[in-house]
Design a protein around this motif. Structure first.
Motif, mmCIF file in Angstrom:
data_model
loop_
_atom_site.group_PDB
_atom_site.id
_atom_site.type_symbol
_atom_site.label_atom_id
_atom_site.label_comp_id
_atom_site.label_asym_id
_atom_site.label_seq_id
_atom_site.Cartn_x
_atom_site.Cartn_y
_atom_site.Cartn_z
ATOM 1 N N PRO A 1 1.060 -1.110 -0.582
ATOM 2 C CA PRO A 1 0.093 0.317 -0.397
ATOM 3 C C PRO A 1 0.700 1.415 0.195
ATOM 4 O O PRO A 1 2.277 1.088 0.481
ATOM 5 C CB PRO A 1 -0.764 -0.053 1.484
ATOM 6 N N LYS A 2 0.105 2.536 -0.635
ATOM 7 C CA LYS A 2 1.246 3.485 -0.588
ATOM 8 C C LYS A 2 1.663 3.977 0.902
ATOM 9 O O LYS A 2 0.630 4.179 1.788
ATOM 10 C CB LYS A 2 0.479 4.529 -1.135
ATOM 11 N N GLU A 3 2.313 5.002 1.016
ATOM 12 C CA GLU A 3 2.913 5.310 2.564
ATOM 13 C C GLU A 3 1.540 5.953 2.627
ATOM 14 O O GLU A 3 1.351 7.399 2.143
ATOM 15 C CB GLU A 3 4.467 5.625 2.917
ATOM 16 N N LYS A 4 0.914 6.018 4.187
ATOM 17 C CA LYS A 4 0.076 7.336 3.864
ATOM 18 C C LYS A 4 0.869 8.999 4.381
ATOM 19 O O LYS A 4 1.727 8.402 5.620
ATOM 20 C CB LYS A 4 -1.355 7.268 5.319
ATOM 21 N N PRO A 5 0.614 10.136 4.423
ATOM 22 C CA PRO A 5 0.776 11.111 4.310
ATOM 23 C C PRO A 5 0.874 11.950 5.972
ATOM 24 O O PRO A 5 0.085 11.664 6.505
ATOM 25 C CB PRO A 5 0.126 12.870 3.106
ATOM 26 N N ASP A 6 2.094 12.685 6.216
ATOM 27 C CA ASP A 6 1.685 12.902 7.850
ATOM 28 C C ASP A 6 0.030 13.634 8.045
ATOM 29 O O ASP A 6 -0.565 13.741 7.126
ATOM 30 C CB ASP A 6 2.403 14.027 8.081
ATOM 31 N N THR A 7 -0.251 13.561 9.684
ATOM 32 C CA THR A 7 -1.307 13.628 9.421
ATOM 33 C C THR A 7 -2.074 14.852 9.853
ATOM 34 O O THR A 7 -2.824 15.578 10.455
ATOM 35 C CB THR A 7 -2.091 13.045 10.351
#
Length: 190
Positions: A155-161
């Motif tokens: 899966p793609k890495e999630k950007p910072d929240t």
């Protein structure tokens, strides 16, 4: 109450098939013999011969004749040549199945040992005895976390929240293309 008294009356006779008629295969064979055509007899000639010999036939005579002709053709009692049915020649060789016949197996001489069957797939290339050994296949090191990789694409890495920086004016931009900015219209009389 009349329905209760019907138990004493005998039931009406069932519509019995014409018991004087022989079976259809017998009638077909007799018609082919009577017609005695060397090139065989077609379905309409067989039907006319049966109708002239046995006058009292069932209403489904045509359907029954077609069914029994096909059945006799498949069982090998009749042979069909150019839309004509004829009796099978008893001296003719049996009908061959589809495809190429298998090769006859020659019996092995006594005392011979059968070799094991060849393995599936392409045989390996011959190795040169003077060549260095092939390098060991690369194995992927497990991830630093020690988890086993699953199947498929990761899966793609999630950007910072962290909240995204607000656009000028403190309003969050909406989805899609922004609307065109209309130029301000100057007063006409100036």
């Amino acid at each position: 109450m009349a329905t209760e008294e019907t138990g004493n009356n005998p039931p009406p006779p069932a519509a019995a098939p014409n018991s004087a008629l022989p079976q259809y295969p017998e009638m077909i064979m007799a018609a082919i013999e009577a017609l005695n055509d060397p090139s065989g007899s077609n379905k309409s000639a067989i039907a006319k011969q049966i109708e002239s010999t046995y006058g009292d036939l069932p209403a489904a005579h045509s359907t029954l004749l077609t069914h029994h002709l096909n059945k006799m053709k498949l069982s090998g009692e009749l042979v069909m040549v150019k839309n004509n049915y004829m009796k099978r020649d008893p001296n003719a060789p049996p009908k061959r199945g589809r495809g190429r016949p298998p090769k006859p197996k020659e019996p092995a001489p006594p005392g011979a040992v059968a070799s094991p069957p060849r393995p599936r797939g392409r045989p390996p290339k011959p190795r040169d005895p003077n060549a260095p050994p092939p390098p060991a296949p690369k194995t992927k090191a497990p991830a630093a976390t020690g988890k086993k990789r699953g199947r498929g694409r990761p899966p793609k890495e999630k950007p910072d929240t962290a909240p995204a920086p607000a656009a000028a004016g403190g309003v969050k931009r909406g989805r899609g293309r922004p609307p065109k900015v209309k130029p301000a219209v100057a007063p006409v009389g100036a």
